[in-house]
Design a protein around this motif. Structure first.
Motif, mmCIF file in Angstrom:
data_model
loop_
_atom_site.group_PDB
_atom_site.id
_atom_site.type_symbol
_atom_site.label_atom_id
_atom_site.label_comp_id
_atom_site.label_asym_id
_atom_site.label_seq_id
_atom_site.Cartn_x
_atom_site.Cartn_y
_atom_site.Cartn_z
ATOM 1 N N LEU A 173 5.877 4.500 0.961
ATOM 2 C CA LEU A 173 6.528 5.678 1.549
ATOM 3 C C LEU A 173 7.580 5.268 2.584
ATOM 4 C CD1 LEU A 173 3.485 8.106 1.961
ATOM 5 C CD2 LEU A 173 5.198 8.064 0.142
ATOM 6 N N HIS B 144 -4.329 0.277 -5.320
ATOM 7 C CA HIS B 144 -5.603 0.027 -4.636
ATOM 8 C C HIS B 144 -6.416 1.303 -4.388
ATOM 9 C CE1 HIS B 144 -3.492 -0.021 -0.376
ATOM 10 N NE2 HIS B 144 -3.583 1.186 -0.849
ATOM 11 N N GLY C 268 0.825 -1.207 0.000
ATOM 12 C CA GLY C 268 0.000 0.000 0.000
ATOM 13 C C GLY C 268 0.855 1.251 0.000
ATOM 14 N N VAL D 94 -2.138 8.814 -4.472
ATOM 15 C CA VAL D 94 -3.547 8.951 -4.819
ATOM 16 C C VAL D 94 -3.727 9.434 -6.266
ATOM 17 C CG1 VAL D 94 -3.872 11.321 -3.982
ATOM 18 C CG2 VAL D 94 -5.766 9.720 -3.866
HETATM 19 C C1 LIG Z 1 -3.585 7.288 0.581
HETATM 20 C C2 LIG Z 1 -2.316 8.035 0.532
HETATM 21 C C3 LIG Z 1 -1.139 7.493 1.067
HETATM 22 C C4 LIG Z 1 -1.119 6.243 1.922
HETATM 23 O O1 LIG Z 1 -1.615 5.134 1.298
HETATM 24 P P1 LIG Z 1 -2.204 3.868 2.091
HETATM 25 O O2 LIG Z 1 -2.502 2.933 0.983
HETATM 26 O O3 LIG Z 1 -3.409 4.340 2.850
HETATM 27 O O4 LIG Z 1 -1.162 3.351 3.010
HETATM 28 C C5 LIG Z 1 0.021 8.198 0.864
HETATM 29 N N1 LIG Z 1 0.036 9.369 0.209
HETATM 30 C C6 LIG Z 1 -1.085 9.936 -0.304
HETATM 31 C C7 LIG Z 1 -0.997 11.244 -1.021
HETATM 32 C C8 LIG Z 1 -2.295 9.283 -0.156
HETATM 33 O O5 LIG Z 1 -3.418 9.847 -0.629
#
Ligand SMILES: *Cc1c(COP(=O)(O)O)cnc(C)c1O
Length: 438
Positions: free
Chosen positions: A105, A242, A100, A209
């Motif tokens: 990150l 996802h 994820g 995202v």
């Molecule tokens: C959703 C998101 C994440 C983290 O992703 P997860 O899949 O929830 O761990 C990191 N950076 C951004 C900009 C996001 O929108």
């Protein structure tokens, strides 16, 4: 109902087990109806069946050892290659799949830290310069891996000159978001790339995202600023399958400009009595379902599928933004390029507005600094956008007519949490909440 801690003496029948699980779901958020604005990225039931079938084909496999399952190795290589191509990579671009956005990150932070350890041993106390709007997953990674975050205040979009001023001899990485989660605006990646090159520091672009929306929105003619590997200075990029990749949960990619970066991501224990141990990411055992489902998703949708879905979410996002701006007192924050955005209020309590929307059956995402409400637009929202706008106009009128609503329901709690100057105190309150949940 209380938590039942007893392991049943005898196993229950399959029907009884599944029946109990179904019963437990009756209070769950109803994402299917489009009344939830985050968490689930739904295309349609047909698409879900494809994901489930692919996932279940590899339900029992373990991607910890790709040599045992060449099919999974190939799926992962192809998913990474397709993502790299989509995001402006070349023949050198490389990466891995992860569970994820957060794992992507965490690995990015670890990679920059370990690369600095190898190439810049004089750096004893590594720092990372990032926009204050960057996702907390980065702060989590820095917390885990001993890197000090240096957040740069962003007036929605971060100022590259302010980022440059925050660089010290200890800086090991820069970050930009494409887009930022809170406001859906893309940081000036091209300018950040110049700063990165000038200082000889790597730049991670968090496109978790946006990674599977912005390239298709650009193809559809929406003005999308350059944000990917085409920008000189970008050395790594994260993109979540996802989310707008519409894959099954547990799937993201972390991509690097070339293998010299990825080398610092991998973990190898060459002297273990259990044999040579190698692991690409944070976990050990890796579920194979998300890898197979991501491959199936990309191939099932194809470019035409992503263009169709992106067209729908972008049109819905633009319609919602125009509709919100037309409601007295409400306005969209900044100029969001993609399909997520936030709106704020002049003169009325936003948390009271959220409360009114909850009463009308909408699950709202509340933000702060400044107070705003967040919308993640997915294909499920095309059919409910008009209803949402009508309810929002009605809710806003109710809040404007009755300021005392700011003292009802959870509105004062959110107001307090958002405005307490002592953030340590807020963290303590949330720690208690977490202990209650778990
Ligand atoms: C959703 C998101 C994440 C983290 O992703 P997860 O899949 O929830 O761990 C990191 N950076 C951004 C900009 C996001 O929108």
């Amino acid at each position: 109902m209380g938590v039942q801690a007893e392991l049943p003496g005898q196993g229950m029948t399959r029907e009884a087990v599944i029946g109990r699980l179904k019963e437990m779901r009756h209070n769950d958020a109803d994402w299917h109806s489009g009344r939830v604005w985050s968490l689930v990225y739904h295309v349609d039931d047909e698409h879900v069946r494809l994901l489930q079938e692919a996932y279940n084909l590899f339900f029992m496999e373990n991607a910890l050892n790709p040599l045992a399952f060449p099919s999974l190795q190939r799926c992962e290589q192809e998913v990474v290659a397709i993502a790299g191509r989509l995001l402006g990579g070349d023949g050198e671009t490389t990466g891995t799949m992860t569970s994820g956005g957060t794992e992507s990150l965490l690995l990015a932070v670890k990679t920059y830290r370990d690369r600095a350890r190898a190439l810049r041993p004089e750096v004893k106390a590594p720092e990372a310069v990032l926009p204050a709007s960057a996702h907390p997953g980065l702060l989590k990674g820095m917390h885990y891996f001993g890197v000090t975050p240096v957040p740069v205040a962003a007036d929605l979009r971060v100022d590259p000159a302010a980022m440059a001023r925050a660089i010290t001899p200890n800086t090991i990485m820069l970050v930009g978001s494409a887009p930022s989660y809170p406001h859906g605006v893309v940081d000036p990646i091209a300018a950040l790339g110049e700063v990165a090159l000038r200082h000889g520091i790597g730049l991670h672009v968090d496109a978790c995202v946006g990674g599977f929306v912005l390239p298709f929105a650009a193809k559809l003619g929406y003005p999308i600023p350059p944000f990917d590997f085409r920008v000189p200075g970008v050395t790594s990029l994260s993109a979540d399958l996802h989310k707008y990749g519409y894959a099954a949960k547990g799937a993201s990619v972390i991509l690097y400009k070339d293998q010299s970066w990825r080398n610092h991501q991998f973990f190898i224990a060459a002297g273990w009595s259990g044999g040579i141990y190698m692991s690409p990411g944070i976990g050990g055992t890796r579920p194979a379902g998300p890898i197979a489902a991501a491959w199936a998703c990309l191939h099932g949708l194809g470019e035409a599928g992503y263009l169709r879905l992106t067209d729908a979410v972008m049109a819905t996002a633009k319609k919602l933004q125009a509709g919100i701006n037309a409601i007295p007192g409400l306005y969209v924050l900044g100029e969001p390029e993609g399909s997520i955005f936030a709106f704020a209020s002049e003169g009325a309590d936003l948390y009271a507005l959220a409360e009114q929307m909850e009463q009308r059956g909408w699950h709202m995402d509340r933000q702060m600094l400044p107070p705003s409400l967040h919308l993640t637009v997915t294909p499920a929202h095309a059919a409910v956008a008009d209803r949402f706008l009508a309810d929002l106009a009605e809710a806003q009128a109710a809040v404007l007519a009755n300021p005392a609503l700011a003292q009802e329901g959870f509105a004062p709690v959110y107001g307090l949490m958002a405005s307490l100057p002592d953030r340590g105190q807020v963290a303590e309150m949330v720690l208690n909440l977490l202990n209650g949940i778990y």
